[in-house]
Motif scaffolding. Sequence first.
Motif, short mmCIF file in Angstrom:
data_model
loop_
_atom_site.label_atom_id
_atom_site.label_comp_id
_atom_site.label_asym_id
_atom_site.label_seq_id
_atom_site.Cartn_x
_atom_site.Cartn_y
_atom_site.Cartn_z
N ARG A 98 -84.30 114.31 -45.82
CA ARG A 98 -85.66 113.79 -45.71
C ARG A 98 -86.40 114.48 -44.56
NH1 ARG A 98 -87.74 108.55 -47.28
NH2 ARG A 98 -89.60 107.98 -46.07
N ASP A 99 -85.71 114.70 -43.44
CA ASP A 99 -86.34 115.34 -42.29
C ASP A 99 -86.76 116.76 -42.61
OD1 ASP A 99 -86.11 113.08 -40.75
OD2 ASP A 99 -84.30 113.75 -39.67
N GLU A 100 -85.94 117.49 -43.39
CA GLU A 100 -86.29 118.86 -43.77
C GLU A 100 -87.52 118.87 -44.66
OE1 GLU A 100 -82.12 121.37 -43.82
OE2 GLU A 100 -82.53 120.01 -45.48
N MET A 101 -87.57 117.95 -45.59
CA MET A 101 -88.71 117.88 -46.49
C MET A 101 -89.99 117.52 -45.72
SD MET A 101 -87.88 118.40 -49.78
CE MET A 101 -88.78 117.32 -50.88
N LYS A 102 -89.85 116.59 -44.81
CA LYS A 102 -91.01 116.19 -44.02
C LYS A 102 -91.52 117.35 -43.17
CE LYS A 102 -92.54 112.76 -40.60
NZ LYS A 102 -92.13 111.59 -39.78
N ALA A 103 -90.61 118.07 -42.55
CA ALA A 103 -91.01 119.23 -41.73
C ALA A 103 -91.69 120.29 -42.58
CB ALA A 103 -89.78 119.81 -41.03
N LEU A 104 -91.17 120.50 -43.80
CA LEU A 104 -91.77 121.47 -44.71
C LEU A 104 -93.21 121.07 -45.04
CD1 LEU A 104 -91.31 123.93 -46.72
CD2 LEU A 104 -90.83 122.17 -48.44
N ALA A 105 -93.41 119.79 -45.34
CA ALA A 105 -94.74 119.31 -45.70
C ALA A 105 -95.71 119.44 -44.53
CB ALA A 105 -94.65 117.85 -46.15
N GLU A 106 -95.28 119.06 -43.36
CA GLU A 106 -96.17 119.11 -42.20
C GLU A 106 -96.54 120.55 -41.83
OE1 GLU A 106 -93.98 116.87 -39.32
OE2 GLU A 106 -94.71 114.93 -40.07
N LYS A 107 -95.58 121.46 -41.94
CA LYS A 107 -95.87 122.87 -41.67
C LYS A 107 -96.86 123.42 -42.69
CE LYS A 107 -93.61 127.38 -41.19
NZ LYS A 107 -92.34 128.15 -41.32
N ALA A 108 -96.63 123.10 -43.95
CA ALA A 108 -97.52 123.60 -45.00
C ALA A 108 -98.92 123.00 -44.87
CB ALA A 108 -96.93 123.27 -46.37
N GLY A 109 -99.00 121.75 -44.43
CA GLY A 109 -100.30 121.12 -44.26
C GLY A 109 -101.17 121.86 -43.27
N ASP A 110 -100.53 122.43 -42.25
CA ASP A 110 -101.27 123.23 -41.26
C ASP A 110 -101.54 124.64 -41.77
OD1 ASP A 110 -101.31 121.14 -39.42
OD2 ASP A 110 -99.41 121.75 -38.50
N GLU A 111 -100.51 125.27 -42.32
CA GLU A 111 -100.62 126.68 -42.69
C GLU A 111 -101.50 126.90 -43.92
OE1 GLU A 111 -96.65 128.15 -43.12
OE2 GLU A 111 -96.33 128.32 -40.94
N LEU A 112 -101.58 125.91 -44.81
CA LEU A 112 -102.35 126.08 -46.04
C LEU A 112 -103.76 125.53 -45.95
CD1 LEU A 112 -99.59 125.33 -48.71
CD2 LEU A 112 -100.63 127.53 -48.18
N GLU A 113 -104.13 124.98 -44.81
CA GLU A 113 -105.52 124.56 -44.62
C GLU A 113 -106.42 125.79 -44.78
OE1 GLU A 113 -108.77 122.34 -44.29
OE2 GLU A 113 -106.74 121.51 -44.33
N GLY A 114 -107.39 125.70 -45.66
CA GLY A 114 -108.26 126.83 -45.94
C GLY A 114 -107.82 127.65 -47.14
N ALA A 115 -106.63 127.38 -47.65
CA ALA A 115 -106.16 128.08 -48.85
C ALA A 115 -106.88 127.53 -50.08
CB ALA A 115 -104.65 127.90 -49.00
N THR A 116 -106.87 128.30 -51.15
CA THR A 116 -107.48 127.82 -52.39
C THR A 116 -106.58 126.78 -53.05
OG1 THR A 116 -106.42 129.46 -53.82
CG2 THR A 116 -108.49 130.10 -52.73
N ALA A 117 -107.16 126.03 -53.97
CA ALA A 117 -106.37 125.04 -54.69
C ALA A 117 -105.21 125.70 -55.44
CB ALA A 117 -107.26 124.27 -55.66
#
Length: 232
Positions: free
Chosen positions: A7-26
Amino acid sequence: MVALTTRDEMKALAEKAGDELEGATALEILGWADEQFGPSWAVASSMADTVLPSLAAKVRPGVDVLFLDTGYHFAETLGTRDAAAATLPVTIRTVLPHQTVAEQDASFGARLYERNPDQCCALRKVMPLRKALKDYGAWASGLRRDEASTRAGVKVVEWDDSRGMVKLNPIAAWTQDDIDRYIVDNGVLVNPLLFDGYGSVGCAPCTRRIAPGEDARAGRWAGSGKIECGIH
């Protein structure tokens, strides 16, 4: 695909992607999900329109689209679902509550939506979706930041802590103008109620037309103080 086991790995993946993909297309956001999860992600759609299913199908043809059939939908909403199933390269999964409307009435009394709309939404939306999402590692919603103040802080990728999975909001940064443009440019199916005075479409007993100048979601649970069904 990345093999994530905790669960911790999945959560970390989501939080990282939330930052890195801000501004990305749908499509880029959904493409990231497909790289991470393969076929183990799905779209939830209320069938107010088919913008999100249309986008998801471009990334993964045949993608599962979950539709919560509460038993209280407008005929137009069910028609939009059926039209999407017939015309889009997606797999519509109709998700049903544990009880029919009649069974719920017998257990809790008629018109529970009037007396306790939160409980009604929990029984007919929240719990059925939770059960359906157990088959997946991630799910996508059509939440947009401009829809309501409660949605202003939505990230394009989030950790869905209550369900223990990744949540995608690929059109979070879109405006209504973006939605309208995509619909016209791509010939996207739209629930006809949106052309008949409804700003947002939910269950028939709890949704009304909006007046000129009202917020698009003002017709949902009008007069009750309720603004969200609990899914998000």
